[in-house]
Structures are given as structure tokens and as C-alpha cells.
Design a protein around this motif. Structure first.
Motif, PDB file in Angstrom:
ATOM      1  N   LYS A   1      -2.604   7.043   1.296  1.00 19.43           N
ATOM      2  CA  LYS A   1      -2.082   7.521   2.849  1.00 19.43           C
ATOM      3  C   LYS A   1      -1.212   8.411   2.918  1.00 19.43           C
ATOM      4  O   LYS A   1      -0.340   8.455   2.825  1.00 19.43           O
ATOM      5  CB  LYS A   1      -1.576   6.195   3.247  1.00 19.43           C
ATOM      6  CG  LYS A   1      -2.352   6.180   4.646  1.00 19.43           C
ATOM      7  CD  LYS A   1      -2.675   4.645   4.980  1.00 19.43           C
ATOM      8  CE  LYS A   1      -2.674   4.713   6.857  1.00 19.43           C
ATOM      9  NZ  LYS A   1      -2.821   5.500   7.682  1.00 19.43           N
TER      10      LYS A   1
ATOM     11  N   GLY B   1     -10.038   7.641  10.677  1.00 20.43           N
ATOM     12  CA  GLY B   1      -8.699   7.065  10.897  1.00 20.43           C
ATOM     13  C   GLY B   1      -8.836   5.080  11.493  1.00 20.43           C
ATOM     14  O   GLY B   1      -7.804   5.045  11.520  1.00 20.43           O
ATOM     15  N   ASP B   2     -10.071   5.433  10.753  1.00 23.05           N
ATOM     16  CA  ASP B   2     -10.698   3.896  10.654  1.00 23.05           C
ATOM     17  C   ASP B   2     -11.549   3.606   9.503  1.00 23.05           C
ATOM     18  O   ASP B   2     -12.679   4.266   9.315  1.00 23.05           O
ATOM     19  CB  ASP B   2     -11.453   3.324  12.528  1.00 23.05           C
ATOM     20  CG  ASP B   2     -10.363   3.913  13.315  1.00 23.05           C
ATOM     21  OD1 ASP B   2      -9.774   2.827  13.226  1.00 23.05           O
ATOM     22  OD2 ASP B   2     -10.378   5.114  14.232  1.00 23.05           O
ATOM     23  N   ASN B   3     -11.709   2.128   9.151  1.00 25.39           N
ATOM     24  CA  ASN B   3     -12.812   2.079   7.818  1.00 25.39           C
ATOM     25  C   ASN B   3     -14.487   1.231   9.145  1.00 25.39           C
ATOM     26  O   ASN B   3     -14.033   1.368   9.971  1.00 25.39           O
ATOM     27  CB  ASN B   3     -13.030   0.909   7.859  1.00 25.39           C
ATOM     28  CG  ASN B   3     -11.526   0.998   6.315  1.00 25.39           C
ATOM     29  OD1 ASN B   3     -10.630   0.810   6.495  1.00 25.39           O
ATOM     30  ND2 ASN B   3     -11.973   2.064   5.049  1.00 25.39           N
TER      31      ASN B   3
ATOM     32  N   ARG C   1       0.334  -1.180  -0.179  1.00 35.35           N
ATOM     33  CA  ARG C   1       0.039   0.027   0.243  1.00 35.35           C
ATOM     34  C   ARG C   1       0.905   1.097   0.039  1.00 35.35           C
ATOM     35  O   ARG C   1       0.240   2.167  -0.991  1.00 35.35           O
ATOM     36  CB  ARG C   1      -0.830   0.341   0.951  1.00 35.35           C
ATOM     37  CG  ARG C   1      -2.155   1.213   0.837  1.00 35.35           C
ATOM     38  CD  ARG C   1      -2.837   1.266   2.049  1.00 35.35           C
ATOM     39  NE  ARG C   1      -2.405   1.099   3.552  1.00 35.35           N
ATOM     40  CZ  ARG C   1      -3.400   1.209   4.591  1.00 35.35           C
ATOM     41  NH1 ARG C   1      -4.759   0.496   4.670  1.00 35.35           N
ATOM     42  NH2 ARG C   1      -2.775   1.108   5.994  1.00 35.35           N
TER      43      ARG C   1
ATOM     44  N   LEU D   1      -4.342   3.270  20.902  1.00 32.38           N
ATOM     45  CA  LEU D   1      -5.373   4.859  20.923  1.00 32.38           C
ATOM     46  C   LEU D   1      -6.663   4.999  22.141  1.00 32.38           C
ATOM     47  O   LEU D   1      -6.881   5.977  22.331  1.00 32.38           O
ATOM     48  CB  LEU D   1      -5.715   4.195  18.821  1.00 32.38           C
ATOM     49  CG  LEU D   1      -5.114   4.935  18.046  1.00 32.38           C
ATOM     50  CD1 LEU D   1      -6.157   4.770  16.998  1.00 32.38           C
ATOM     51  CD2 LEU D   1      -4.996   6.178  18.266  1.00 32.38           C
TER      52      LEU D   1
END
Ligand code: PXG
Length: 288
Positions: free
Chosen positions: A149, A185-187, A50, A119
Motif C-alpha cells: 500500500k 480502492g476496494d476488493n 500491514r 466516499l
């Protein structure tokens, strides 16, 4: 702590980059957040792939091969005696002039920091999180594609600030058409009956590696995965909801915009997916 910069290790206090680096001046660069569990780096080659895809999209030539980058990540973990931790892998455009032309940058810089991350507080994983939909929409794919990203995270940071102002730790970000894209910062996923639903990447989501893992795990829990367009209405009326990310892992969501999701407690499918995600992190990964 030893930081990797361009092939050398530096003490934390001496790990510095130039104020002329375009990563700092313009957010011109790309990054990855990677986790290590039990002496192994989880999904390392996917993260490196990625990183190279993000770099290709911004015409940034990483002066190393994929294998060399992966080896540098492992070496940085070893050097810092990391068995369980968090790795930040950054590639900046490098030192340039006070003008945004990337062609005038000498050479991209590769930085690897291996440390730890927590987190969210532990209890959030058993009690569940509250989300709020925020006014800042996700970047347009034709402007700054959310699949990249990049070091320019202001779109997400603005949304994170708005979530904080509303007393929430994460935000639901919509795209410019009003469909659910992802969090800062998350799906994001919902469960409805036996269906596990998440917005398509075309809605403006990062191709999350945790997202992919959870979609693979779904079959083992008798869940059918689909990626339809989702609206806030779909979220409010879900049986269960959770978010996924390398740092956050899988976090149950129990409230969105003050609507109680399902029973108001983390749902059974979510808890099963959390357990199988943890089980996978115990056995998979590149040995440090
Ligand atoms: N969407 C966005 C915008 C992200 O930045 C994810 C989804 C989840 O992707 P992965 O591949 O991690 O499952 C991310 C990744 C942080 C932090 O400090 C956030 C991420 C990664 C590392 C650290 O909040 N987000």
C-alpha cells in the motif's frame, strides 16, 4: 483539527512537510486508511501490521514500534475527539535530495490525520453501484506489487479516471493476464449459489482488511468461500456482486459493463453481510 507529525501535534494550517520529502517527490512511502466506530478503532493491529509489511517490502525502516504506532493513532483520535471517523496513517521516506536514492533521506516521517470520510452517497448502499472494466491493468507484482500500500497510487488513479469517464464511480481492474484483480480502492466479491468468490491475492489485489472480515463472516451466513481466478464472464453471470474497503465498507454492485447482475437489486447475501459487518464494527476495536 490537530495533525500528528513525528510525535508532535500541529494545527491543520501548520501541518506541513518539506517539498524535499521523497513521499512527495517520488511517491516513496506507505500508508493505511483506518476507521473508528463508536469510540473504537476497528482492526487497528491488522492495519499497523500491514503498514509494517508494506514498509518492509520497500526497505523503509519505520522509526517506531508497532505498539508505538498504534498508540499514536489512538492518541490522535483522542486529541481530535473522534468517536466515528477515518484515520489516514502515512509514512514517507523523509527529506532527501533531488535524486531518487532513498539512502540520502534523513529519517522517515510519520503523519496521522484523524477526520471523517463519506466516499459514496447513502443511497448507493441500498440501490447498488455500477462498475465498468477499465483499460488500465493492475500493476505487475514484479514491478510494483499491489500488496504494497504505497504512496504511489497512479495505477489506481488512472483507472478511477477511466471509470469516471464511463460514468461509473468504481472500476474493475484486470491483471495483465486478463483475470479480475480488484477495484481502484476496494476488493471485489461475487456470490454464486452458496459460494462467495473473490480473486486470489496473486491476481493482483491488496490484502484487504475488510476483505478478510467479510470472508470470516461468510461462514455465519452459510456461504463457502473460495479464491479462484475470475474472468469478466464470471462477474457478468454472478447472482450477486459487492465491493469491500475500509472507507467504502460493503457496497452492493448491480451492473458491470452494462450487464445487469442478478436481479438488478442488491442481493440477499450481500445485504446480510452488510448488516453483520455493521454489527461487528459496533462491538470490536481498540478503545480510543
Ligand atoms: N484495494 C486497494 C487498491 C485499496 O487501496 C482496498 C483494496 C481495500 O482494503 P481495506 O484494507 O481498506 O479493506 C484498498 C483500500 C479512498 C481510500 O480514499 C481507499 C482505500 C483506503 C482508504 C481510502 O478511496 N483503499
Amino acid at each position: 483539527m490537530k495533525i500528528y507529525i513525528d510525535g508532535k501535534f500541529y494545527d491543520k494550517a501548520r501541518a506541513k512537510i518539506s517539498v524535499f520529502d521523497h513521499g512527495l517527490l517520488y511517491g516513496d512511502g506507505v500508508f493505511e486508511g483506518i476507521r473508528a466506530y463508536h469510540g473504537r478503532v476497528f482492526r487497528l493491529s491488522e492495519h499497523v501490521d500491514r503498514l509494517f509489511c508494506s514498509a518492509k517490502a520497500i526497505l523503509l525502516d519505520i522509526p517506531m514500534t508497532r505498539e508505538q504506532v498504534a498508540q499514536a493513532v489512538l492518541a490522535t483520535c483522542r486529541r481530535n475527539r473522534i468517536r466515528d471517523g477515518y484515520v489516514r496513517l502515512v509514512v514517507t521516506r523523509g527529506v532527501g535530495t533531488l535524486g531518487l536514492d532513498p539512502k540520502r533521506c534523513e529519517r522517515p516521517s510519520i503523519i496521522i490525520i484523524a477526520g471523517t470520510i463519506q466516499l459514496y452517497p447513502r443511497e448507493l448502499y441500498t440501490k447498488g453501484m455500477s462498475l465498468v472494466t477499465v483499460p488500465t491493468t493492475r500493476n505487475l507484482a514484479n514491478a510494483l506489487n499491489p500488496a504494497i500500500k504505497s504512496l504511489n497510487y497512479l495505477n489506481n488513479i488512472l483507472a478511477k479516471i477511466e471509470a469516471g469517464n464511463a460514468g461509473c464511480q468504481e472500476a474493475v481492474m484486470l491483471n495483465s493476464e486478463g483475470f479480475v484483480a480488484e477495484c481502484t480502492g476496494d476488493n471485489l466479491f461475487i456470490v454464486r449459489g452458496k459460494r462467495l468468490l473473490t480473486p486470489p491475492l496473486s491476481a493482483g489485489a491488496l490484502y484487504g482488511i475488510t476483505r478478510g472480515v467479510v470472508m470470516d463472516l461468510a461462514a455465519g451466513h452459510d456461504l463457502q468461500v473460495a479464491e479462484p481466478s475470475l474472468t469478466r464472464y464470471d462477474l457478468y453471470n454472478a447472482d450477486e456482486c459487492f465491493i469491500t474497503g475500509t472507507a467504502a465498507e460493503v457496497v452492493p454492485v448491480v451492473s458491470i459493463d452494462a450487464r445487469v447482475i442478478g436481479t438488478g437489486k442488491p442481493g440477499p447475501a450481500t445485504m446480510k453481510l452488510i448488516a453483520s459487518y455493521h454489527a461487528l464494527t459496533r462491538v470490536e476495536g481498540e478503545a480510543i
